[in-house]
Design a protein around this motif. Structure first.
Motif, short mmCIF file in Angstrom:
data_model
loop_
_atom_site.label_atom_id
_atom_site.label_comp_id
_atom_site.label_asym_id
_atom_site.label_seq_id
_atom_site.Cartn_x
_atom_site.Cartn_y
_atom_site.Cartn_z
N CYS A 74 1.04 -1.34 0.02
CA CYS A 74 -0.01 0.00 -0.20
C CYS A 74 1.06 1.23 0.07
O CYS A 74 1.80 1.40 0.94
CB CYS A 74 -0.86 -0.13 1.32
N CYS A 115 -0.02 2.91 3.74
CA CYS A 115 0.49 2.63 5.08
C CYS A 115 1.64 1.46 4.78
O CYS A 115 1.97 0.99 5.79
CB CYS A 115 -0.46 1.72 5.83
N CYS A 146 -7.16 -0.09 0.08
CA CYS A 146 -6.26 -0.74 0.78
C CYS A 146 -6.89 -1.80 1.65
O CYS A 146 -7.88 -1.38 2.44
CB CYS A 146 -5.31 -0.19 1.74
N CYS A 173 -5.50 -0.52 5.59
CA CYS A 173 -5.83 0.85 6.33
C CYS A 173 -7.03 1.32 5.43
O CYS A 173 -7.47 2.44 5.93
CB CYS A 173 -4.63 1.80 6.23
ZN LIG Z 1 -2.72 0.68 3.38
#
Ligand SMILES: [Zn+2]
Length: 134
Positions: free
Chosen positions: A6, A9, A62, A65
């Protein structure tokens, strides 16, 4: 093996040979989606209750997150990070179900894949020396 993570994050998104993301349809139907980690393979898997309809535009998030991954500057492109042999690339794919487009980008270096790549090429400055190999 390529790793996908991602951009927000930095959590790993690949499990075995699939990328796990969360997706939402234009009608706000949402669920998890497994995409193939192999570039150029556009197979996907979802639960039968979350049916992906060809031609519809999905939002991707994602799975860790929940940051939205659709790119703001390149409409219809979803961006995640790809790490291959220690080198990190931006990996773009289409948010339209059934549109087969992938761009792997690092600075000036652009690799393009998929049957519909010409539709989205305008977003990327693909150098001439790469074009002849694709
Ligand atoms: Zn993420």
């Amino acid at each position: 093996m390529k790793d996908y993570f991602c951009p927000v994050c930095r959590s790993q998104l690949r499990i075995d040979d699939q990328i796990v993301l969360s997706a939402k349809s234009p009608k706000n139907e949402q669920g998890l989606i497994f995409l193939s980690a192999k570039i150029g393979d556009y197979s996907k898997k979802t639960h039968p209750d979350f049916e992906i309809r060809e031609g519809e535009e999905y939002k991707f998030y994602c799975s860790v997150c929940h940051a939205q991954l659709n790119d703001e500057e390149k409409p219809n492109m979803v961006k995640i990070k790809l790490e291959e042999e220690g080198t990190i690339y931006d990996c773009y794919f289409s948010n339209i179900a059934g549109e087969e487009v992938t761009f792997k980008v690092r600075g000036e270096e652009v690799e393009e894949y998929g049957f519909h790549k010409e539709r989205r090429r305008k977003y990327f400055d693909v150098p001439d020396e790469y074009k002849k190999y694709l």
